[in-house]
Design a protein around this motif. Sequence first.
Motif, PDB file in Angstrom:
ATOM      1  N   GLY A  92      32.183  -4.054  45.421  1.00  0.00           N
ATOM      2  CA  GLY A  92      32.268  -5.410  45.934  1.00  0.00           C
ATOM      3  C   GLY A  92      33.551  -5.689  46.679  1.00  0.00           C
ATOM      4  N   TRP A  93      33.517  -6.753  47.487  1.00  0.00           N
ATOM      5  CA  TRP A  93      34.707  -7.273  48.149  1.00  0.00           C
ATOM      6  C   TRP A  93      34.380  -8.649  48.717  1.00  0.00           C
ATOM      7  N   ASP A  94      35.360  -9.275  49.363  1.00  0.00           N
ATOM      8  CA  ASP A  94      35.147 -10.609  49.906  1.00  0.00           C
ATOM      9  C   ASP A  94      34.322 -10.545  51.191  1.00  0.00           C
ATOM     10  N   SER A 100      31.405 -10.785  47.149  1.00  0.00           N
ATOM     11  CA  SER A 100      30.037 -10.310  47.033  1.00  0.00           C
ATOM     12  C   SER A 100      30.087  -9.030  46.213  1.00  0.00           C
ATOM     13  N   ALA A 101      29.264  -8.933  45.189  1.00  0.00           N
ATOM     14  CA  ALA A 101      29.306  -7.788  44.290  1.00  0.00           C
ATOM     15  C   ALA A 101      28.862  -6.498  44.965  1.00  0.00           C
ATOM     16  N   LEU A 102      28.196  -6.620  46.088  1.00  0.00           N
ATOM     17  CA  LEU A 102      27.721  -5.482  46.868  1.00  0.00           C
ATOM     18  C   LEU A 102      27.914  -5.808  48.345  1.00  0.00           C
ATOM     19  N   ARG A 351      31.495  -5.455  57.606  1.00  0.00           N
ATOM     20  CA  ARG A 351      31.933  -6.113  56.378  1.00  0.00           C
ATOM     21  C   ARG A 351      30.759  -6.392  55.447  1.00  0.00           C
ATOM     22  N   TYR A 352      29.576  -6.487  56.028  1.00  0.00           N
ATOM     23  CA  TYR A 352      28.416  -6.948  55.272  1.00  0.00           C
ATOM     24  C   TYR A 352      27.163  -6.494  56.013  1.00  0.00           C
TER      25      TYR A 352
END
Length: 413
Positions: A92-94, A100-102, A351-352
């Motif tokens: 996870g990260w921001d 966000s856990a993933l 990032r996502y």
Amino acid sequence: MSTKRQFPRPHDILPLIRFKKPDFNAKRRRLNAALTIADLRAIAKQRTPRAAFDYTEGAAEGELSLARARQAFEDVEFHPAILRDVSKVDTGWDVLGKRSALPFGIAPTGFTRMMHTEGETAGAGAAAAAGIPFALSTMGTTPIEEVAAVGGPEGRHWFQLYMWKDRDRSMALVERAAAAGFDTLLVTVDVPVAGARLRDKRNGFAIPPAITARTFFDMARKPHWWFDMLTTEPLSFASLNRWSGTVAELLDTMFDPTVDYADLAWIKEQWPGKLVVKGVQTVADAKACADLGVDAVTLSNHGGRQLDRAPVPFHLLPRVVKEVGEDIEVHLDTGIMSGADVVASVALGARYTMIGRAYLYGLMAGGRDGVDRTIAILREEVERTMRLLGVAALEELEPGHVTQLQRLVPRVA
């Protein structure tokens, strides 16, 4: 020398015999047997009528954009490091200022209760339990407020906006989302008109589903789906009046092909939370969005459902990150079918990432339990891929971990 043989002895055989405890829950049994997203897809196809499955599965025209997007992930070569401590892995990260856990979440999908009657409530509940964002589509089939309630105070809710010709109605939805606690607005910009989704036309896909001679025959083969559909709340759009035409006719009737950057700036002024522009397909447009002050861009060709032969988002990712990655977040959508795809995207600067079809396959396979299984499969694959790369945290992933092998190389004039 001949091998000496003997009769098997009971005390040698008994330790080898291990009978599994029978599981009499058919849904749990089939979901536990699914080890990949492809396994969930196979279950979904068995349990869902053709028109609904093809709406999820299909893309525009020859479906080349989708095939190329998936091929791009298959053409990844990883470069692992050895002798690293990966006993613990942080996945996870921001993302947009909140953890966000993933590094993935659930993409906005329309007509979701067509796939399974639990629809968006299954997605929102599963996402909240997993600690990842859930995006609700303008074309969703569950009210904004209900999605917020299902996710609860811990849920991370994003609202995806299509700008309609009726601007007041569009912004009324935005105001409802803000009032319900949605923290991010996802403005989709790649649908000035509907793409040519030929599977839907051939299937006569409509909302609500019409019972024709063909669908009546399908009912006999998928009775559980029709039972759920006919014994629950009638299928309709949560944010629109009922519609009795095809999907393409609805999009062309409602969506505004005049939307431009001035409109995007105007939307930004109205929205109090984070703003993401979804559907960016060139470096120049990514830079223009960054200059406008948005919080993130999502590289996406709409899952291949709009312009066929559109750019492959994963191919575009490194160039966009190089251009705007220090100013805004870069997100990725289209073609992601495994945790390895997610890890490769993060390594190249995303990032996502968002999952659409993978989520819907799980939903069709088993409702909320199926969505939980989708997330569990992807989580396991993300963790395993990171460990095998010698990476203990997402921050350690970098472009050197990945090579994009080339198939589609521009021809030099």
